[in-house]
Write a protein that holds these residues in place. Structure first.
Motif, PDB file in Angstrom:
ATOM      1  N   LYS A 168       6.626  -3.514   2.276  1.00 42.75           N
ATOM      2  CA  LYS A 168       6.705  -3.166   0.771  1.00 42.75           C
ATOM      3  C   LYS A 168       5.268  -2.629   0.271  1.00 42.75           C
ATOM      4  CE  LYS A 168      10.566  -5.987  -0.168  1.00 42.75           C
ATOM      5  NZ  LYS A 168      11.105  -6.936  -1.082  1.00 42.75           N
ATOM      6  N   PRO A 169       5.267  -1.633  -0.435  1.00 42.86           N
ATOM      7  CA  PRO A 169       3.828  -1.052  -1.122  1.00 42.86           C
ATOM      8  C   PRO A 169       3.601  -1.963  -2.233  1.00 42.86           C
ATOM      9  CG  PRO A 169       5.644   0.229  -1.947  1.00 42.86           C
ATOM     10  CD  PRO A 169       6.226  -0.668  -0.748  1.00 42.86           C
ATOM     11  N   ILE A 170       1.984  -2.293  -1.820  1.00 47.29           N
ATOM     12  CA  ILE A 170       1.432  -3.118  -2.803  1.00 47.29           C
ATOM     13  C   ILE A 170       0.295  -2.421  -3.606  1.00 47.29           C
ATOM     14  CG2 ILE A 170       0.150  -5.200  -3.586  1.00 47.29           C
ATOM     15  CD1 ILE A 170       2.936  -5.875  -2.513  1.00 47.29           C
ATOM     16  N   VAL A 171       0.375  -1.967  -4.888  1.00 48.11           N
ATOM     17  CA  VAL A 171      -0.652  -0.924  -5.438  1.00 48.11           C
ATOM     18  C   VAL A 171      -1.548  -2.032  -6.514  1.00 48.11           C
ATOM     19  CG1 VAL A 171      -1.008   1.214  -6.759  1.00 48.11           C
ATOM     20  CG2 VAL A 171       0.991   0.902  -4.941  1.00 48.11           C
ATOM     21  N   GLU A 172      -2.685  -1.724  -6.421  1.00 40.69           N
ATOM     22  CA  GLU A 172      -3.740  -2.471  -7.323  1.00 40.69           C
ATOM     23  C   GLU A 172      -4.438  -1.380  -8.004  1.00 40.69           C
ATOM     24  OE1 GLU A 172      -5.378  -6.072  -5.661  1.00 40.69           O
ATOM     25  OE2 GLU A 172      -4.612  -5.190  -3.703  1.00 40.69           O
ATOM     26  N   LYS A 173      -4.458  -1.302  -9.151  1.00 35.89           N
ATOM     27  CA  LYS A 173      -5.476  -0.360 -10.011  1.00 35.89           C
ATOM     28  C   LYS A 173      -6.777  -0.924  -9.770  1.00 35.89           C
ATOM     29  CE  LYS A 173      -2.208   1.642 -13.054  1.00 35.89           C
ATOM     30  NZ  LYS A 173      -1.566   1.864 -14.403  1.00 35.89           N
ATOM     31  N   THR A 174      -8.033  -0.235  -9.633  1.00 32.87           N
ATOM     32  CA  THR A 174      -9.190  -0.693  -9.439  1.00 32.87           C
ATOM     33  C   THR A 174     -10.344   0.022  -9.895  1.00 32.87           C
ATOM     34  OG1 THR A 174     -10.663  -1.534  -7.506  1.00 32.87           O
ATOM     35  CG2 THR A 174      -9.375   0.351  -7.268  1.00 32.87           C
ATOM     36  N   ASN A 175     -11.420  -0.447 -10.140  1.00 33.92           N
ATOM     37  CA  ASN A 175     -12.647   0.300 -10.716  1.00 33.92           C
ATOM     38  C   ASN A 175     -13.475   0.942  -9.770  1.00 33.92           C
ATOM     39  OD1 ASN A 175     -11.818  -0.176 -13.310  1.00 33.92           O
ATOM     40  ND2 ASN A 175     -12.766  -2.399 -13.257  1.00 33.92           N
ATOM     41  N   PHE A 176     -13.362   2.003  -9.424  1.00 30.90           N
ATOM     42  CA  PHE A 176     -14.494   2.970  -8.546  1.00 30.90           C
ATOM     43  C   PHE A 176     -15.147   3.960  -9.213  1.00 30.90           C
ATOM     44  CE2 PHE A 176     -15.167   6.019  -5.025  1.00 30.90           C
ATOM     45  CZ  PHE A 176     -16.000   5.087  -4.301  1.00 30.90           C
TER      46      PHE A 176
END
Length: 303
Positions: A168-176
């Motif tokens: 299952k896809p796990i998407v985490e928004k992050t700072n880059f």
């Protein structure tokens, strides 16, 4: 009534190939993408036309509703048959779009040259999922296949960390948002890599990947956290070395740019599409002298 959908293109910065096996990957949506425009028509058919970034038509076909509703398998691969396969899966997930229509005119418009490999298929699948009001990851899995990081980029407008957990896809928004983006460039290698073939080749070579996944996960975090260009470049080089070992293939720097004064990172499928170059000096003249004319600055590429 006309309906318009849009999806972002993508670049996979870390975790290429291993993202298929659960590694954590850093992916960046691009300023380039693809539109999908739907208009009502008649005759129980879809008149489909796909435009490249320069306005030229690269695909044009009429698809009967009956071809979408049918379950008859195809004997050969073609652009039309691949498209019908995606539409069949979308129809299975939500029949109403086709059942409640007399006919359709559909056009797609890329905002990047198709040959660049920034997500012609993933942006299409995400747009079709929006059109049918269905889950894009499920549509990808049932039709085209792949890890799904590109689908996550298609509908996120900032950097993401992506991995698969029990499929299952796990998407985490992050700072880059590196402070040294003026030293980061993207160079097109003058050939589009077939991602299906690249994945098949990887699957043939892979062995026990747990140790490599752990290393790549750590390097992804190091790349994400890098506060200066040198730390960033060092982590990229370690990533290239590890993936070179996994794929039993020379790095792109070893193969094509051994005299480059800086760091080069493969992006996505090795051997094609774009590379990322990190250099204290503007490397445009260097790459142009080698025959690579398409060189984009970070701010021109990344959303």
């Amino acid at each position: 009534m006309k309906k318009t959908f849009y999806s972002n293109g993508k670049l996979l910065i870390t975790g290429e190939y291993l993202v298929l096996d659960g590694a954590k990957a850093l992916a960046l949506p691009t300023k380039f993408g693809q539109n999908l425009i739907i208009e009502e028509n008649n005759n129980q058919e879809i008149k489909w036309k796909s435009f490249d970034a320069d306005g030229s038509v690269w695909f044009e076909e009429t698809i009967l509703f009956s071809e979408i509703i049918s379950n008859v398998p195809f004997e050969k691969e073609s652009v039309k048959n691949t498209l019908i396969t995606i539409l069949r899966e979308a129809y299975q997930m939500n029949p109403n779009v086709i059942s409640n229509s007399e006919g359709l005119i559909v056009s797609t418009q890329l905002t990047f040259p198709k040959k660049w490999g920034l997500g012609t298929s993933s942006t299409l699948i995400n747009n079709i999922a929006q059109w049918f009001d269905i889950d894009a990851f499920t549509l990808l899995k049932n039709s085209f296949g792949g890890s799904g990081y590109d689908i996550a980029c298609a509908h996120n407008n900032g950097p993401i960390l992506y991995h698969l957990e029990q499929g299952k896809p796990i998407v985490e928004k992050t700072n880059f948002n590196p402070t040294f983006t003026e030293n980061i460039f993207f160079v097109y290698l003058n050939q589009k890599q077939n991602s299906k073939n690249a994945i098949a080749s990887y699957k043939e070579k892979r062995n026990d990947l747990e140790a490599s996944k752990k290393i790549i996960n750590q390097l992804t975090q190091s790349i994400l956290n890098a506060k200066d260009e040198n730390t960033f470049a060092e982590a990229l080089e370690k990533h290239e070395k590890e993936m070179s070992s996994v794929l039993q293939t020379k790095t792109v720097k070893e193969s094509l740019f051994p005299d480059f004064d800086g760091t080069i990172k493969s992006l996505g499928a090795w051997g094609g599409d774009f590379i990322m170059a990190v250099s204290k000096e503007n490397p445009r003249a260097y790459f142009q002298s080698k025959g690579y004319k398409t060189i984009l600055e970070y701010g021109d590429m990344i959303l």
